[in-house]
Design a protein around this motif. Structure first.
Motif, PDB file in Angstrom:
ATOM      1  N   TYR A 227      50.719  65.431  18.857  1.00 31.64           N
ATOM      2  CA  TYR A 227      51.448  66.471  18.125  1.00 31.64           C
ATOM      3  C   TYR A 227      52.495  67.088  19.042  1.00 31.64           C
ATOM      4  CZ  TYR A 227      47.395  65.854  15.133  1.00 31.64           C
ATOM      5  OH  TYR A 227      46.424  65.310  14.335  1.00 31.64           O
ATOM      6  N   THR A 280      48.572  70.472  17.038  1.00 39.05           N
ATOM      7  CA  THR A 280      49.747  71.322  16.831  1.00 39.05           C
ATOM      8  C   THR A 280      49.542  72.684  17.473  1.00 39.05           C
ATOM      9  OG1 THR A 280      50.274  70.185  14.765  1.00 39.05           O
ATOM     10  CG2 THR A 280      51.240  72.353  15.073  1.00 39.05           C
ATOM     11  N   THR A 360      56.805  62.268  11.505  1.00 37.52           N
ATOM     12  CA  THR A 360      55.910  61.504  12.367  1.00 37.52           C
ATOM     13  C   THR A 360      56.603  60.206  12.746  1.00 37.52           C
ATOM     14  OG1 THR A 360      53.952  62.452  11.323  1.00 37.52           O
ATOM     15  CG2 THR A 360      53.652  60.390  12.529  1.00 37.52           C
ATOM     16  N   LYS A 432      53.529  63.408  15.818  1.00 37.58           N
ATOM     17  CA  LYS A 432      54.067  64.214  14.713  1.00 37.58           C
ATOM     18  C   LYS A 432      54.739  65.454  15.265  1.00 37.58           C
ATOM     19  CE  LYS A 432      51.350  66.430  11.758  1.00 37.58           C
ATOM     20  NZ  LYS A 432      50.504  66.658  10.552  1.00 37.58           N
ATOM     21  N   THR A 434      56.355  68.988  14.471  1.00 30.62           N
ATOM     22  CA  THR A 434      56.308  70.042  13.457  1.00 30.62           C
ATOM     23  C   THR A 434      57.121  71.231  13.933  1.00 30.62           C
ATOM     24  OG1 THR A 434      54.070  69.364  12.809  1.00 30.62           O
ATOM     25  CG2 THR A 434      54.813  71.529  12.089  1.00 30.62           C
TER      26      THR A 434
END
Length: 748
Positions: A227, A280, A360, A432, A434
């Motif tokens: 993440y 995350t 992602t 990923k 974010t």
């Protein structure tokens, strides 16, 4: 994340595998035309796949492919409905699958500008009709009767004379061997016999959404995934010089931290610092400890106050560019019975979509391939930006189109995709990225602010005779044909065709661009979302100056011509008849001129042509003595062509446009100070809450003999001027600055 789109190896394997039983595949070229290409079917007789969008199993189950991105506009439901209508299949037997990016197979796969419906509607009818034709022929051959004696209905073919019936599933093997008919030979269903189109159909993902199932980009999960977060300079165009990377790498759960050099492209891969972690939360926690020394660059001195001062200074001079000049505006204004002058302004705003940007990415250095899972409105553009930024060939990029939690134009940009790619190239695992809400608000590609300085005149009869607008907009410097020039942001470029540009004999439209170094991008109904407010509010000012009824004044201004041709390279013809019709329908629906309002209450009317749609709105408001506004009722009349595809979706789009337009005019505004956005989250960037939405939104869909178009944007622009004109009717106060939260509406 569990994908509902078997459109990569399994789909391609299905299309490319070879065995006995030939199947023909209808594809859509980039131009949207039908093209037949021979293919061979895997497992002959198991499925009937007459084209890239339809598969029918032996159990009669129909799978339809949705190629456009679903961003909440309902296209994943409405376009397959078109195929299902022509295919004569019950909607309950249909399964919808989201396509991956494959422009060679599907053609254009973007979703923006309300273009998904008009660019696909006719072709999708023909795709469904071609499959139906083949199924009818297969049944006729099995019975030994002419196809003309057979008809398709409810997922089966029937022979009325003998009362025989064959379900589609029983026809799969025979139909798969038939040649695809020429598109010119396909007979489309008579619209008067539609049983699906025009009805209310709930979104195909609704059940999954309300039950919290993983659908969105932010829900993607892959084995071994890491993440990431990405910190950019708070000043646009700035870059990191150094950071406390060693300390960040030592934090729990952090796998890596590094600087990415980036590019000068404000709308592409901007320089920043990436943090990669096991969750995350670990990544965000590490970011809070990040210390970066930034080179803030040239943009650090910019502020909204300075831009406002520059705009006022520019207003006293001729515009840098003249986009329209008809007649003698100055001379006509000098002779006019009344002249009105007004300055309108509006701020930069964010898209503020519910789902922050995310992507992602999984880069595999062994073969140089890249796999992306992106909630994007424009996957082809995202793929192209990755190629131009990193040199990865398009054929080595596989992009899964994931449902977006709102777009409104923001996800037409692909900066979050190249950021994820840059990070993935340094990480030996899928990762990923974010964005936080603060990232999303402060590093958006914003709707440009603007300033309009207007002068207009009416004659002794109250008729509009002259119009002058000097538009001061925002721009960034670009290189074109070896020259440096200022290019206005998306929606910040005034067209000479903007109403009333083709209607008045004396009309001058000028534009001056201010360099801002702020990334800008398309925001719902680009340009129209603000131009409608300015122009149709000022039209109301002229009507009042001339002592005219606002509706009567507008109908007179539109005139008696049926079609007003477009001018210039991108000019569009304008149907006066269609616009006058929706104006009259909205006015009649609202009881225009038939009501008596107490002080503090009033009606306002406005219209606008946007994204092929003709829309008029009447707003009824109540303004308390202390200035609190309540929009009591909005009546909307729309003409988007000959057919409403999904009535439920159309109603949702109109209601959403009204609420979104009201929210945007009332609250959001971004302040710029020292080159950075001041606001950071919804506590200082408020949006409309449910109690403040209109008590009633009434819709009238006017059908016309014109091609079907989209509805994601046309219904938004007229809302702001209709409400502001109603505020004037209720209080005598003109609103010339947005948002309304800055304006004192109190009266006594």
């Amino acid at each position: 994340m569990k994908h509902n789109a078997p459109l990569s190896p399994s789909r391609r394997g299905f299309l490319r595998a070879t065995s006995a039983g030939a199947v023909f595949m209808l594809g859509m070229s980039a131009e949207g035309a039908l093209a037949a290409t021979a293919r061979a079917a895997a497992a002959p007789g198991m499925e009937f796949a007459p084209n890239a969008f339809i598969r029918i199993g032996r159990d009669g189950r129909v799978t339809l492919i949705s190629k456009q991105p679903e961003i909440g506009q309902g296209i994943k439901t409405s376009l397959p409905m078109v195929i299902a209508e022509q295919l004569e299949v019950p909607w309950k037997d249909v399964r919808i699958v989201q396509a991956d990016l494959d422009s060679a197979l599907y053609g254009s796969q973007g979703a923006g500008g309300s273009t998904s419906t008009p660019t696909n509607y006719e072709n999708f009818h023909r795709l469904g009709a071609a499959a139906r034709t083949m199924l009818v022929q297969a049944a006729a051959e099995s019975w030994g009767v002419p196809p003309a004696e057979c008809a398709a209905e409810h997922g089966a073919v029937v022979h009325a004379a003998s009362r025989r019936r064959l379900a589609y599933g029983a026809l799969v093997e025979r139909a798969a061997r038939l040649p695809v008919p020429e598109s010119s030979q396909v007979v489309l269903k008579d619209p008067s016999k539609y049983t699906l189109l025009g009805t209310r159909v709930g979104g195909v993902d609704n059940a999954a959404i309300v039950s919290g199932q993983p659908l969105f980009g932010i829900d993607v999960r892959l084995p071994g995934m890491l993440y990431a977060v990405y910190a950019k300079c708070p000043v646009f165009g700035g870059k990191p010089l150094k950071a406390n990377l060693a300390a960040i790498k030592a934090m729990p759960g952090v796998k890596d931290a590094f600087i990415i050099e980036g590019t000068p492209n404000l709308n592409g891969l901007r320089p920043g610092v990436a943090i990669v972690a096991t969750s995350t939360w670990n990544a965000i926690r590490a970011r809070r400890a990040l210390e970066v020394e930034w080179d803030e660059g040239e943009g650090a001195g910019h502020s909204w106050a300075d831009f406002t001062a520059q705009a006022k200074a520019a207003a006293s001079k001729p515009g840098a560019a003249t986009v329209r000049k008809d007649g003698d505006v100055a001379g006509t204004l000098a002779k006019a019975a009344k002249v009105v002058e007004a300055a309108y302004s509006y701020p930069f705003i964010s898209h503020a979509s519910m789902e922050p940007q995310n992507c992602t990415a999984w880069f595999k250095p062994a073969d140089g391939t890249l796999e992306l899972w992106a909630p994007t409105q424009n996957p082809g553009s995202g793929q192209a930006l990755v190629t131009s930024t990193f040199g990865i060939p398009k054929e080595k990029i596989r992009l899964h189109i994931i449902r977006s939690g709102g777009g409104f134009g923001r996800r037409l940009s692909s900066d979050f995709i190249v950021e994820a790619t840059a990070i993935a190239q340094k990480v030996a695992a899928p990762v990923k990225l974010t964005w936080t809400r603060e990232d999303d608000l402060q590093h958006d590609h914003f709707r440009p602010g603007g300033f309009h300085f207007l002068r207009g005149g009416v004659d002794a009869a109250g008729k509009a005779v002259a119009w002058h607008n000097h538009f001061v907009t925002f721009a960034n410097r670009v290189e074109r044909e070896g020259k440096s020039m200022l290019a206005p942001g998306s929606g910040g470029n005034l067209s000479g065709d903007e109403f009333p540009g083709r209607w008045l004999e004396n009309c001058t439209l000028e534009q001056t661009a201010l360099e801002c170094r702020v990334p800008m991008g398309p925001w719902r109904a680009p340009g129209s979302c603000v131009f409608a407010w300015v122009f149709h509010s000022f039209i109301d000012e002229l009507a009042h100056a001339g002592g005219r009824d606002p509706l009567e004044f507008r109908l007179e201004l539109l005139g008696s011509r049926d079609i007003v041709p477009g001018t210039g390279e991108r000019g569009q013809p304008y149907s006066v008849a269609r616009m006058k019709k929706v104006l009259q329908v909205a006015a009649e629906g609202a009881g225009w001129g038939k009501k008596t309002f107490a002080r503090g209450q009033g009606q306002g009317i406005a219209f606008h042509f946007s994204h092929r749609g003709y829309v008029a709105q009447v707003a009824e408001v109540t303004v308390s003595k202390d200035g609190k506004l309540k929009v009591d009722r909005v009546v909307v009349a729309t003409d988007i062509g000959s057919q409403i595809v999904n009535l439920s979706g159309a109603e949702n789009q109109v209601e959403g446009s009204v609420i979104d337009g009201l929210s945007t005019m009332m609250y959001p505004a971004l302040d710029i100070d020292k080159g950075r956005i001041v606001q950071s989250n919804f506590h200082d960037y408020p949006l409309l809450r449910m109690p403040d939405t209109p008590a009633k939104i009434e819709m009238h869909f006017v059908k016309s003999d014109y091609p079907v178009t989209g509805l994601g944007e046309p219904a938004l622009p007229p809302l702001a001027p209709a409400v502001c004109n109603a505020i004037f009717a209720a209080t005598g106060k003109r609103v010339r600055e947005l948002p309304l939260s800055k304006i004192d509406l109190s009266w006594s």
